[in-house]
Design an enzyme around this catalytic site. Structure first.
Site, short mmCIF file in Angstrom:
data_model
loop_
_atom_site.label_atom_id
_atom_site.label_comp_id
_atom_site.label_asym_id
_atom_site.label_seq_id
_atom_site.Cartn_x
_atom_site.Cartn_y
_atom_site.Cartn_z
N ASP A 162 68.09 113.52 35.89
CA ASP A 162 69.34 113.60 35.13
C ASP A 162 70.46 112.85 35.87
O ASP A 162 71.26 112.15 35.25
CB ASP A 162 69.72 115.07 34.93
N ARG A 165 69.83 109.14 35.40
CA ARG A 165 70.18 108.75 34.03
C ARG A 165 71.69 108.63 33.89
O ARG A 165 72.22 107.68 33.29
CB ARG A 165 69.65 109.80 33.05
N HIS A 190 68.15 122.35 34.38
CA HIS A 190 67.56 121.10 33.86
C HIS A 190 67.16 121.34 32.41
O HIS A 190 66.04 121.72 32.10
CB HIS A 190 66.34 120.68 34.69
P1 NAX Z 1 51.07 116.13 31.42
O1 NAX Z 1 50.74 117.10 30.32
O2 NAX Z 1 50.73 114.70 31.29
O3 NAX Z 1 50.38 116.64 32.76
C1 NAX Z 1 50.44 117.96 33.18
C2 NAX Z 1 49.18 118.20 33.99
O4 NAX Z 1 49.30 119.49 34.57
C3 NAX Z 1 47.90 118.19 33.17
O5 NAX Z 1 46.96 117.31 33.77
C4 NAX Z 1 47.44 119.65 33.20
O6 NAX Z 1 46.02 119.76 33.23
C5 NAX Z 1 48.05 120.10 34.52
N1 NAX Z 1 48.25 121.55 34.64
C6 NAX Z 1 48.64 122.42 33.68
N2 NAX Z 1 48.66 123.66 34.19
C7 NAX Z 1 48.31 123.56 35.49
C8 NAX Z 1 48.13 124.50 36.52
N3 NAX Z 1 48.31 125.80 36.30
N4 NAX Z 1 47.76 124.05 37.73
C9 NAX Z 1 47.56 122.74 37.98
N5 NAX Z 1 47.68 121.80 37.01
C10 NAX Z 1 48.06 122.21 35.80
O7 NAX Z 1 52.62 116.35 31.72
P2 NAX Z 1 53.62 115.42 32.54
O8 NAX Z 1 54.19 114.42 31.64
O9 NAX Z 1 52.96 114.97 33.79
O10 NAX Z 1 54.79 116.47 32.84
C11 NAX Z 1 54.59 117.56 33.72
C12 NAX Z 1 55.77 118.52 33.66
O11 NAX Z 1 56.96 117.86 34.09
C13 NAX Z 1 56.06 119.07 32.28
O12 NAX Z 1 56.31 120.47 32.39
C14 NAX Z 1 57.35 118.37 31.90
O13 NAX Z 1 58.12 119.12 30.99
C15 NAX Z 1 58.01 118.26 33.24
N6 NAX Z 1 59.10 117.28 33.38
C16 NAX Z 1 60.15 117.60 34.16
C17 NAX Z 1 61.20 116.74 34.40
C18 NAX Z 1 62.34 117.13 35.28
O14 NAX Z 1 63.28 116.34 35.37
N7 NAX Z 1 62.36 118.27 35.94
C19 NAX Z 1 61.24 115.41 33.73
C20 NAX Z 1 59.92 114.94 33.23
C21 NAX Z 1 59.05 116.01 32.65
O15 NAX Z 1 59.48 116.28 31.35
#
Ligand code: NAX
Length: 331
Positions: A162, A165, A190
């Protein structure tokens, strides 16, 4: 130079953000060109996820990174967090159509309960944990409260994306290089209630409102653009921000582990200590400085009525989220 490798645990390592993040850690972008690392990659015990993780490990091998001294790929939390100096908690279940915020908090909350406990059991005594998986502030709160014995000041949630951005939006508006924008603090959660504080941000050392006189743009369009940027990326790209999120993870760790330039600050959500009358114990984003080892919330940043109103709204949202997961928060 510290030649003992740092152990960096990353959850959700086979996901989108993981795919951009791991290569940057292994290349030295996060801890510098002299610091060897061992990557400890954690995924869910699912055949498809573990197979994807194997593929990522093969690609890491194929980069022949001189600083990468080992890779662990596992679905076992204790193995994954064993001896970790940093835990980057990226993995989370995404919000699906029809899912209420409460449902998402409940599902992800359970993940962060177990991860907090495993970090306390298995990680190094100096472990620092940065939560990226959403809702990241409240997930960090859950992990922190379940990680008995790990100091609260070693838990963080990411608001650097953020901040980055917001800096770009201000630089574009003022027709300056993005490097000219400093002191940009994102306050609060966030989420779409976050407050990017343009009053105290500086462009070439001057307060932003002195450089950008278009006050309505600052108070409305700028804030909304930053708050809604994640949704705009999903609309344009068809999937959520990944490379820019991974870049923000690198920036957050670097800014916590290197001295902040004199007078500057950066954004990260930390455990509130009562500063600015924000309730102690919430994981809230503040202006923060680091000396390379320790961080502190910058004191005395002036807040006017507009800023106070925005901060109150985002802090209230943090309190609402905390109330929804109260059963997951041991005293
Ligand atoms: P993806 O869905 O591509 O990848 C998430 C991965 O986490 C998957 O491979 C899944 O198998 C794995 N996973 C799920 N539960 C798990 C667990 N209990 N233990 C280990 N692995 C697990 O998501 P991605 O685009 O990589 O985003 C990941 C997270 O980042 C999401 O929650 C998203 O909302 C968050 N974000 C946070 C941001 C921030 O600024 N704080 C910005 C980007 C993003 O939106």
């Amino acid at each position: 130079m510290n030649t003992t490798p740092l152990r960096v645990a990353v959850t959700g390592a086979a996901g989108q953000i993981g795919y951009s993040l791991l290569f940057r850690i292994a290349s030295g972008a996060m801890f510098g060109p002299q610091q060897p690392v061992i990557l400890q990659l954690i995924e869910i015990p699912d055949e498809k996820a573990m197979s994807a993780l194997q593929g990522v490990c093969m690609e890491l091998d194929d980069c022949a990174f001189p600083l990468l001294k080992g890779i662990v790929a596992t679905s076992n939390l204790d193995e994954g967090f064993k001896g970790a100096n940093w835990a980057l908690l990226v993995g989370a279940v995404p919000r699906k159509a029809g899912m209420e915020r409460k449902d998402l908090l409940g599902i992800n909350g359970k993940i962060f309960t177990g991860q907090g406990q495993a970090i306390a059991r298995s990680a190094a005594s100096d472990v620092r944990t940065l939560v990226i998986g959403n809702p990241c502030n409240t997930n960090a709160l859950i992990a922190m409260r379940n990680a008995r014995g790990v100091p609260a000041q070693n838990f963080f949630a990411m608001t650097m994306l953020d901040e980055n951005r917001a800096k770009t939006q201000l630089a574009r508006k003022a027709s300056v290089d993005v490097a000219a924008v400093n002191n940009l603090a994102v306050w609060g959660n966030h989420s779409s209630t976050m407050f990017p504080d343009f009053f105290n941000a500086r462009i070439n050392g001057r307060p932003v409102p002195d450089v950008i006189s278009h006050r309505e743009w600052l108070e409305k369009d700028f804030i909304t653009t930053v708050q809604q940027r994640g949704a705009a990326i999903i609309k344009a790209r068809g999937s959520s921000s990944a490379a820019s999120a991974a870049n923000a993870v690198v920036d957050t760790v670097r800014r916590l582990t290197t001295p902040t330039a004199p007078g500057d600050w950066f954004s990260v959500a930390v455990c509130a200590d009562g500063s600015y009358d924000i309730e102690k114990g919430l994981i809230c984003s503040f202006p923060v400085r680091s000396d390379g080892q320790h961080w502190e919330i910058v004191q005395g940043v002036p807040l006017n009525e507009f800023s106070r109103g925005k901060i109150e709204a985002t802090v209230n949202e943090l309190k609402e989220e905390r109330a929804l997961v109260k059963d997951l928060l041991p005293q």
